[in-house]
Design a protein around this motif. Structure first.
Motif: not given
Length: 368
Positions: A16-18, A20-27, A34-40, A218-221
């Motif tokens: 869900d890139p949209q 994840d972008r929102f989560v990272e940009s939010a204060f 993130t969806a990445g963490w959900a996959n973990v 890791h791939p997303t830094g």
């Protein structure tokens, strides 16, 4: 704005890139939303569902709910470090809490835990107004230590305790070298984790948990591994999570060797230097003892019994104690709620409860 001014939609997407972008940009965004963490977490039996609030097609808030079926008991769910509201709007916050509870109801969740984001104290009265109660079992650290990285590196070094500053320099002088690790270092890291877990008396995460973290973060830094060596021998390791404007000290491990050369202090200082050099604003030690935090807030020494502990190690690096919102839970069954309110607080710190919490949060992946 009113609650009706926001459009809501649901997402179960594994990618869900949209969002994840929102989560990272939010204060108040956090990697556990993130969806990445959900996959973990999916590897360990959890499923994710998201509710997103938008304004004219742009996400302005939302929450990721992690769900899991527990035999006999039924479905449980938790929202770590959420909901996230990108606007200071009481109507938006209220709508998000309602949306989370409605989503949980639709998935037949019998026990729901919500731990608001770091600055999400305004969510607390909304939760208590809906019969949520403070949980004895947090899903994320509620007390931590944060270093402000905006001063110069020399000024940050000056904030270290005299003992910690000396130990950092001992490590540098006695040949501790720190390098960035890769996926091939995870096995060695996990071996040191087993040693650390035995020494400190905590449960051991399975290696597949860290492999999943590496695969999805890791791939997303959003995950880095640092390895400390002495003359080519690995002696310590550390995982950090860079996300938004903060770097989180996720988990540090030590082989138990060459302690006189202070590899742990050298490793921790390397991560602080890396965070500063790469433009991050804060360094979060992710969890210290509450009594120590309260003492520091009063400008007092930490309690004697906490000296020579992981908390005292972290305190030596300076920084300011911070208190985040606690976790709140809701259950529909009056019998289950009675058990939580009358029995759970008495056993919250017991070894058995630690195993139960580990099974719930990590899908039975903690052993020992």
């Amino acid at each position: 704005m009113s609650q009706d001014d926001y459009e809501l939609w649901l997402s179960d997407a594994a990618v869900d890139p949209q969002w994840d972008r929102f989560v990272e940009s939010a204060f108040d965004g956090h990697h556990v939303q993130t969806a990445g963490w959900a996959n973990v977490k999916a590897l360990l039996g959890w499923k994710a569902a998201r509710v997103v609030a938008s304004e004219r097609g742009t996400p302005v808030g939302g929450a990721q709910l992690l769900l899991r079926e527990i035999p006999v008991f039924g479905a449980v769910g938790y929202v770590p470090k959420g909901p996230i509201a990108a606007k200071d709007d009481a109507a938006l916050r209220s709508r998000l809490i309602d949306a989370v509870t409605e989503l949980a109801d639709s998935r037949r969740v019998r026990h729901l835990t919500v731990q608001p984001p770091n600055h999400g104290h305004d969510f607390v009265p909304l939760l208590t107004a809906r019969d949520f109660a403070v949980s004895s079992v947090p899903v994320a650290p509620a007390v931590s230590l944060m270093i402000d990285l905006s001063p110069s590196i020399d000024e940050i070094m000056a904030q270290l305790s005299r003992k910690t500053r000396y130990n950092v320099r001992v490590g540098q002088r006695k040949g501790i070298k720190v390098r960035e690790g890769d996926a091939g270092d995870l096995t060695t890291y996990h071996t040191m984790l087993a040693t650390t877990a035995k020494r400190q008396g905590f449960g051991l995460y399975p290696i597949r948990y860290f492999q999943a973290m590496w695969q999805h973060l890791h791939p997303t830094g959003h995950l880095k591994l640092f390895i400390a060596e002495h003359e080519g021998e690995v002696v310590a390791g550390q995982l950090i999570v860079p996300f938004g404007e903060t770097v989180i000290n996720k988990l540090s491990v030590w082989s138990g060797l060459h302690g006189d050369k202070r590899p742990n202090e050298a490793l921790q200082w390397n991560s602080i230097e890396w965070s500063k050099a790469n433009g991050y604003r804060y360094y979060d030690f992710e969890g210290i003892n509450r009594a120590a935090a309260e003492a520091l807030r009063r400008n007092e020494p930490i309690p004697e019994e906490l000296k020579q502990t992981v908390t005292s190690f972290k305190v030596g690096f300076g920084g300011a104690p911070v208190v985040f919102p606690e976790a709140y839970y809701f259950v529909r069954s009056s019998l289950v709620r009675f058990g939580y309110e009358s029995v759970l607080p008495r056993v919250a710190d017991s070894p058995l409860m630690e195993k139960v919490v580990g099974a719930l949060r990590f899908g039975g992946g903690r052993v020992g």
